[in-house]
Scaffold this active site. Structure first.
Site, PDB file in Angstrom:
ATOM      1  N   ASP A  81      -3.078   4.651  -2.215  1.00  0.00           N
ATOM      2  CA  ASP A  81      -4.237   5.201  -1.480  1.00  0.00           C
ATOM      3  C   ASP A  81      -4.800   6.520  -2.050  1.00  0.00           C
ATOM      4  OD1 ASP A  81      -5.179   4.755   1.522  1.00  0.00           O
ATOM      5  OD2 ASP A  81      -4.457   6.742   1.681  1.00  0.00           O
ATOM      6  N   ASP A  96       1.064  -1.187   0.135  1.00  0.00           N
ATOM      7  CA  ASP A  96      -0.035  -0.054  -0.057  1.00  0.00           C
ATOM      8  C   ASP A  96       1.003   0.985   0.043  1.00  0.00           C
ATOM      9  OD1 ASP A  96      -2.432   1.546   0.633  1.00  0.00           O
ATOM     10  OD2 ASP A  96      -3.290  -0.484   1.630  1.00  0.00           O
ATOM     11  N   GLU A 101      -6.551   4.061  -5.800  1.00  0.00           N
ATOM     12  CA  GLU A 101      -7.921   4.287  -5.181  1.00  0.00           C
ATOM     13  C   GLU A 101      -8.184   5.667  -5.680  1.00  0.00           C
ATOM     14  OE1 GLU A 101      -9.853   4.376  -0.645  1.00  0.00           O
ATOM     15  OE2 GLU A 101      -7.945   5.000  -1.047  1.00  0.00           O
ATOM     16  N   HIS A 127     -10.941  -3.082   3.570  1.00  0.00           N
ATOM     17  CA  HIS A 127     -10.895  -2.817   4.853  1.00  0.00           C
ATOM     18  C   HIS A 127     -11.669  -1.633   5.285  1.00  0.00           C
ATOM     19  CE1 HIS A 127      -8.101  -0.355   2.925  1.00  0.00           C
ATOM     20  NE2 HIS A 127      -8.045   0.583   4.046  1.00  0.00           N
ATOM     21  N   ASP A 128     -12.372  -0.829   4.321  1.00  0.00           N
ATOM     22  CA  ASP A 128     -13.148   0.230   4.614  1.00  0.00           C
ATOM     23  C   ASP A 128     -14.560  -0.145   4.545  1.00  0.00           C
ATOM     24  OD1 ASP A 128     -10.928   1.950   4.955  1.00  0.00           O
ATOM     25  OD2 ASP A 128     -10.993   2.426   2.817  1.00  0.00           O
TER      26      ASP A 128
END
Ligand code: NOJ
Length: 531
Positions: free
Chosen positions: A197, A100, A238, A312-313
């Site tokens: 991210d 990430d 993202e 994970h969100d």
């Protein structure tokens, strides 16, 4: 698409949230050695790549998305040597490692920010955005103004997320070089790619008052990833703000920017204007329509899509979009079939492969996610506790972050007494129980990914939506000149289907044999069409 992008469509990516995956030293926190222990498990599912949520040094205000050292591993997760061993073990198994990359902001504990906040003439001052007064009314994603007053120099700094996540100023060439160096550092250590991210926020548009998709976005991305030295790696951005035009620019074959992007239209369905914590009426037809729209768009423009239902969100898909009570197996497997046989790159999130359902709690002590805790603080007293917790349980990011349920033993086989409570239903839903169950979500996923990898139609083959005007069902085709498949996914109600096609079932979740007939709620099947 480029040859590489085409090749990337053979990947099946398994996402790990390291804090919650497997605790190898019983300190209650998942770690790198825990991941290494479980590589064979992940491989046996049919995944050949792992996206690791941040494992760098961090004070954990936003669980690792606030990085204080980009080049080292968080102490709680292990050491760089552990990481090297894990990476070598992945490569031995033919698996890629996708790290990430958090390029929009650092932690306020990063040495750049610690220096920057000391004085206006500090050499690191321009690594961040500073102003005498807030320059606009931008809100931080986790609540409150995006501008934070800092006493030491009597100025405000910009933070799009937590107060402890100051935004980097990409206008500063030194910041760009730092981030290029971070990318190169990990690539030299053998990393195969990055999940980037909130990447579209690195260029701000102060003129048009937009915190993202700014005028220099593409230039910056090209600087990071358009270089020959890193042209082999996989990159997924993202990009919450990415619409059709922007996606063509971000991942077009001639652009030298990214391999692909996450597009979130289908994931935010069932939420009202209030966002994450605001449930709204929803039917799966809406999701199908979004999926169809993006499949057709990506195919027409020859771009590789990402296929996903969780991360994970996001809350667990079987609870959000399916029925996590009496139809848990059927809806978990139907959702998987609906999404993962489409054209693109599958991403699956830890625990999804056993149909993990959302937990439920009305105790604030059970929550950790900064977004949820801030929401609670803002609304406590304004809503009844019942209303408040109903909203929190609907949207909390903790639903995906509770420790993975490996078995029915104490702490669900995760390790020591965990940092976040284990799932309420761990005795029923855990890896061991699922694998030995007659209705195993894991085994279904295995078969689905095997079918995908063994048939070119699911990789480079064409996609066609053949649902027609039907409601409550999604029917699509994947095909090459040599082979043809029809995928039928029925939604929450029974539905009768009449189709005159000579075909045989190759994957089903309710054991059906023929394409025509009555489909039960959440029944799905994949048919190979005979010539
Ligand atoms: C998106 C990440 O997925 C999320 O977990 C994080 O809180 C924000 N970006 C800020 O880094």
């Amino acid at each position: 698409m480029t040859d590489r992008q085409n090749e990337f469509q053979k990947m099946v990516v398994y996402q790990i949230y390291p804090r919650s995956f497997k605790d190898s030293n019983s300190d209650g926190i998942g770690d790198i050695n825990g991941i290494t222990e479980k590589l064979d498990y992940i491989k046996s599912l049919g995944a050949n790549a792992i996206w690791l949520s941040p494992c760098y040094k961090s004070p954990n205000e936003d669980n690792g998305y606030d990085i204080s050292d980009y080049r080292d591993i968080m102490d709680e997760f292990g050491t760089l040597d552990d990481w090297k061993r894990m990476t070598a073990e992945m490569h031995k198994r033919g698996m890629k490692l996708i790290m990430d990359l958090v390029a929009n902001h650092t932690s306020s504990e990063h040495k750049w920010f610690k220096e920057a906040r000391k004085s206006k003439d500090n050499p690191y001052r321009d690594y961040y955005y500073w102003a005498d007064e807030p320059l606009n009314d931008w809100q931080a994603c986790f609540g409150g103004s995006a501008w934070q007053y800092d006493e030491a120099t009597n100025q405000y700094y910009l933070h799009s997320y937590a107060v402890g996540q100051p935004d980097l100023n990409w206008e500063n060439p030194k910041v760009r070089q730092e981030m290029i160096d971070v990318v190169d550092y990990w690539v030299k250590l053998g990393v195969d790619g990055f999940r980037c991210d909130v990447l579209d926020q690195i260029s701000k548009d102060f003129v048009n008052n937009k915190n993202g998709n700014g005028p220099r976005l593409h230039e910056y991305i090209k600087m990071l990833f358009g270089r020959e030295e890193v042209s082999h790696i996989f990159t997924v951005g993202e990009c919450w703000g990415a619409g059709e035009d922007n996606i063509k620019q971000l991942i077009g074959a001639d652009r030298k920017e990214l391999s692909t992007v996450f597009q979130f239209d289908h994931i935010v369905l069932g939420r009202g204007d209030g966002g994450r914590f605001d449930p709204a009426p929803f039917v799966l037809d809406e999701m199908r329509d979004k999926l169809v729209k993006w499949q057709l768009f990506m195919q027409k423009n020859d771009l590789p899509a990402t296929l996903f239902l969780e991360n994970h969100d996001q809350p667990r898909c079987v609870s959000r979009f399916g029925n996590d009570a009496e139809k848990r197996y059927e809806s978990a497997t139907m959702l998987a079939t609906m999404v993962y046989l489409q054209k693109g790159i599958p991403f699956i999130y830890q625990g999804q492969e056993i149909g993990t359902a959302n937990p439920y709690s009305e105790n604030i002590e059970d929550y950790d996610d900064i977004e949820t805790v801030n929401f609670y603080k803002r609304n406590k007293g304004k809503l009844t506790d019942k209303e408040l917790f109903a909203k929190m349980n609907f949207g909390t990011r903790d639903a995906a972050r509770r420790p993975m349920s490996w078995d029915e033993s104490e702490n669900s086989g995760f390790g020591g007494k965990p940092w976040l409570p284990i799932y309420n239903r761990y005795k029923e839903i855990n890896v061991k129980a699922d694998m030995t169950s007659e209705k195993s979500v894991f085994r279904y996923y295995q078969q689905l990914f095997r079918l995908r990898s063994e048939n070119e139609a699911f990789i480079s083959g064409a996609y066609d939506n053949v649902t027609g005007n039907r409601k409550g069902i999604y029917i699509y085709k994947r095909y090459t000149n040599d082979e043809r498949f029809i995928i039928v996914c029925n939604f929450e109600n029974s539905n009768e289907l009449k189709l005159d096609i000579d075909c045989e079932a190759v994957l089903t979740n309710c054991g059906r044999k023929t394409i025509s007939g009555m489909y039960e709620p959440y029944e799905c099947a994949v048919f190979r069409v005979n010539r």
